[in-house]
Scaffold this active site. Structure first.
Site, short mmCIF file in Angstrom:
data_model
loop_
_atom_site.label_atom_id
_atom_site.label_comp_id
_atom_site.label_asym_id
_atom_site.label_seq_id
_atom_site.Cartn_x
_atom_site.Cartn_y
_atom_site.Cartn_z
N SER A 723 0.80 -1.23 0.00
CA SER A 723 0.00 0.00 0.00
C SER A 723 0.83 1.27 0.00
CB SER A 723 -0.94 0.01 1.21
OG SER A 723 -0.19 0.04 2.41
N LYS A 766 -6.68 3.83 8.42
CA LYS A 766 -5.78 4.81 7.81
C LYS A 766 -6.41 6.21 7.81
CE LYS A 766 -3.47 1.38 4.89
NZ LYS A 766 -3.24 0.88 3.52
#
Length: 820
Positions: A723, A766
């Site tokens: 990611s 996140k």
């Protein structure tokens, strides 16, 4: 030589049977002490004057010496060797003080050795050795002791005689007639030597020292000390033997008394203790409500117990096994409280938010309530099928960062259901027997933790929390995670077999709840058996509400404060959340609240009872300087630095990707303790940027003349995953174009060589990390748009989301134009 000594030697020689095996009487010529005599070294032995000592001789030179001495009617000088391990001691290997002795008896064996009875006569001093072949010959002189009869010597004699009398009672090795003879001795010197000759534990050095002492009083003191030590050892051994004998006699006495008691009880028609115990177990088995197989095994073991004597080793093993069987909650369970409004009230009272989990518990209660209604209508077939479907959904797994309320949520669920609660930590567990138990063949075997916990809680349907399931280990003792497969499988745990019990126990009514910080470490088969419920971190506003509603009241109670003595403003709590804690949960926030409460308590104890209201202005007075500062804008002020988002065991977090260049030749270095997947993402990012060099207005030869170094700080923390690909590509593009990255922005996403942005996981964590850090924009993959529904409304309101499908969109949104 004095006349007294001559008379003594003469008397001793007259008592001998002869100096040879023929029994001849020795002549008077041996009374005179010759100046040169043969010397026989002794190993590990000291012969005292006026004592009769057996000596075994095997060396050829010693046998030659004995034969010559007997034939010539010679006296022999006996001196001890300084080193008992020497086979043939020389003149320099023997002591200079010894004893002159005569052969009293001689016996020759068939193996060539000679056994002598040597009569010690006088103490001598070896002046010099004159010959060493075929045996040692030495010039000697008499070394008489200093005999001075005094009251001290008489007192020492009496003390020695008294202790020696006790020694003869304790030591069977001293003949009775020898003991009587020594006790009747009047000569103090002869008494000292005679007693020393009977001491079995006297060392060679001590014996030689006793022989070399000139003063008789000193000899007597040394003998008394040695005799006292010998007597202490013998008395201790006698005490130990007496205690052992007494214990043995007590055991025999108890055995006979028990047998007599049994006989009396049989005559009176009463049951003995063993029979009473068997009957008690029989009643417990009947009332335990065991299933058929368990009851059959219990009765079989009970029959074995009744036939065994209580002293048998297996008696205790069977008794312990029956005790476990009869005390388990085979049919004991608590009645569920199926009042749904009450359950909702309890869950809301203990925890803020967590709506998904609360709804799941209420669904469970609703299904249980419906099943009970169906049972009352006796729809057995349909209800049986529905029970099986519901059982597959009551094994829950709470996954989330620390401090989000996973463990306390299990207690609230138990309180809402009206069930008992038991918690078992699995962190660091490596032994499979901790789950399934040990087999009864092992000494000290016990059931596993599951059965032990059910016995403690005394219910077969508790809420059972298995904490930290993601931290299970495995080694040569087995894999506990594999053992949990049976426990957490509704199709198998209805007949869970613990190795110790070896009979099925129904775990299907237990509501198992597991907790974990990360989902990835949990093995796939175990994860498949559980219903996963994610607990993400809280926003700042949620933390403030949790603090006002739960944390502050609890800390006030724990520290003995009243509500009016300490209060917090929302602004103070927000400052504590932002500047003093940086976490997904609220555990650190509660610690800071407790810290403030303790300082207030200290002020009250000092007599300063003014109420405290914590505001933004006085937070630092209680907590000191802030621990955390906004660093995103500061770190991205130069080109080559981009802010990314990651997920750790403690929730979402920010990561920074830093790139720099230097003179070189197409070198590319990646550092920061990165995993293989993350290194591949870095290489893919560089390849994409190089392929788009023309579009980014990067000179064609820059890669030929430069080395590039890409670093992800916090090098002590391992990192991996795809990611960060978007963040790495943005940092490289920023470095090569000279355009810095926006300081209020963070991004996440996987990159392909064609520049496409692929979806990633952990979007909620996140986004919350970006919100906690005070950012205003987040770049996400377009395909993760659906995951924004899980993000709290507050975070969605405060953040701007840029959904992208290609890296060109990322560059447009993230890179600041030159000159700005």
């Amino acid at each position: 030589m004095s006349d007294r000594d001559k008379d003594k030697i003469g008397e001793l020689l007259k008592t001998m049977d002869g100096l040879s095996t023929s029994g001849e009487e020795p002549g008077d010529e041996v009374v005179r002490l010759p100046s040169v005599i043969p010397i026989m070294p002794l190993r590990g032995l000291v012969v005292f004057p006026m004592t009769l000592v057996p000596i075994r001789v095997g060396q050829p030179r010693s046998i030659k010496l004995i034969d010559d001495a007997v034939a010539n009617k010679q006296l022999i000088g006996l001196v001890s060797s300084t080193d008992p391990d020497l086979d043939t001691p020389g003149p320099e290997d023997v002591y200079r003080i010894g004893t002159v002795a005569a052969v009293h008896r001689l016996f020759k064996s068939q193996d060539g050795t000679v056994t002598l009875m040597m009569q010690g006569l006088l103490r001598i001093r070896v002046e010099e050795f004159v010959e060493d072949s075929p045996y040692l010959m030495a010039r000697i002189s008499e070394a008489p002791e200093d005999v001075d009869i005094s009251i001290e010597i008489e007192a020492l004699q009496r003390a020695i005689i008294q202790k020696f009398g006790r020694l003869t009672e304790l030591a069977p090795t001293v003949p009775e007639e020898v003991g009587r003879m020594i006790i009747n001795l009047e000569d103090p010197l002869q008494l000292a030597y005679a007693v020393a000759n009977q001491l079995k534990r006297i060392d060679l050095e001590d014996a030689q020292q006793l022989l070399e002492l000139d003063n008789v009083a000193e000899k007597l003191r040394m003998v008394l000390d040695l005799l006292t030590k010998e007597l202490d050892v013998l008395e201790l051994g006698h005490k130990i033997q007496s205690e052992a004998q007494s214990e043995m006699e007590k055991t025999q006495r108890d055995y006979f008394l028990r047998e007599q008691l049994k006989a009396i009880q049989r005559e009176l028609g009463e049951a003995d203790e063993q029979q009473m115990e068997v009957e008690e177990f029989r009643k417990k088995i009947e009332s335990a409500g065991m299933p058929e197989e368990a009851e059959r095994e219990a009765r079989r073991e009970l029959d074995r117990l009744s036939k065994l004597p209580t002293a048998a080793a297996e008696y205790g093993v069977i008794r312990t096994y029956l005790d476990w069987l009869t005390t388990l909650p085979w049919s004991v369970e608590t009645e569920d409280n199926l009042d749904i409004p009450h359950a909702r009230e309890v869950l809301d009272e203990d925890h803020y938010d967590l709506e998904e989990i609360k709804e799941r518990i209420l669904e469970y209660l609703a299904v249980r309530k419906l099943l009970d209604e169906r049972r009352s209508e006796r729809e057995q077939a349909e209800s049986h099928d529905m029970i099986r479907q519901e059982r597959e959904g009551v094994i829950l797994c709470f996954v989330g960062p620390p401090g989000t309320g996973k463990t306390s949520l299990g207690q609230s669920i138990a309180r809402a259901l009206g069930r008992k609660f038991i918690r078992q930590s699995l962190g660091g567990m490596r032994d499979e027997a901790e789950i399934r138990g040990h087999r009864r063949t092992y000494i000290g075997a016990l059931p596993g933790r599951i059965i032990q916990a059910l016995r403690r809680v005394e219910s077969k349907n508790p809420v059972f929390m298995l904490d930290e399931v993601d931290k299970l280990g495995s080694d040569f003792r087995g894999d506990p995670a594999s053992a949990l497969l049976e426990v957490l499988d509704p199709e198998q745990n209805r007949e869970f077999r613990d190795h110790y019990l070896d009979v099925p126990f129904d775990l299907s009514k237990v509501m198992f709840i597991t907790t974990a910080n990360l989902l990835d470490p949990i093995p796939g088969p175990l994860r498949d058996r559980m219903e996963i419920l994610q607990l993400s971190g809280y926003t700042d506003s949620e933390k403030v509400r949790i603090a006002q509603g739960y944390l502050i009241p609890r800390q006030l109670r724990e520290n003995g404060l009243r509500i009016e003595e300490l209060s917090f403003s929302d602004g103070a709590l927000r400052k504590m959340v932002g500047d003093y804690t940086r976490e997904a949960g609220v555990r650190g926030l509660e610690r800071q609240i407790g810290r403030v409460a303790r300082k207030v308590v200290t002020r009250i104890a000092e007599g300063k009872q003014r109420p405290v209201h914590l505001t933004v202005r006085n937070v630092g007075e209680f907590l000191g300087k802030p621990r955390y500062f906004p660093e995103t804008a500061l770190r991205t002020q130069v080109p080559g630095v981009a802010t990314g988002l990651s997920v750790t065991f403690s929730g979402g977090d920010l990561i920074f990707c830093e790139a720099t260049k230097m003179a070189g030749a197409k070198g590319f270095l990646v550092t920061g303790q990165l995993g293989e997947v993350m290194k591949e993402s870095a290489q893919a990012a560089l390849s994409y940027v190089r392929s788009k060099a023309c579009d980014l207005h990067v000179a064609d030869d820059v890669f030929e003349k430069m080395d590039i170094h890409l670093h992800v700080p916090a090098g002590a923390v391992p990192k991996d995953g795809p990611s960060a690909g978007v963040t790495m590509a943005t940092a490289l593009a920023s470095l090569l174009t000279g355009r810095r990255v926006r300081g209020d922005l963070a991004m996440t996403g996987e990159i392909t060589l064609r520049g496409q942005i692929l979806p990633v996981g952990g979007i909620k964590e996140k986004v919350l990390a970006a919100h906690r850090a005070g950012l205003s924009m987040v770049i996400l993959p377009k395909q993760n748009e659906k995951d924004l529904d899980d993000v709290p409304k507050e975070a969605r309101r405060d953040l701007k989301f840029v959904l992208v499908e290609s890296m060109s969109e990322v560059f447009d949104a993230a890179l600041v134009p030159n000159g700005q």
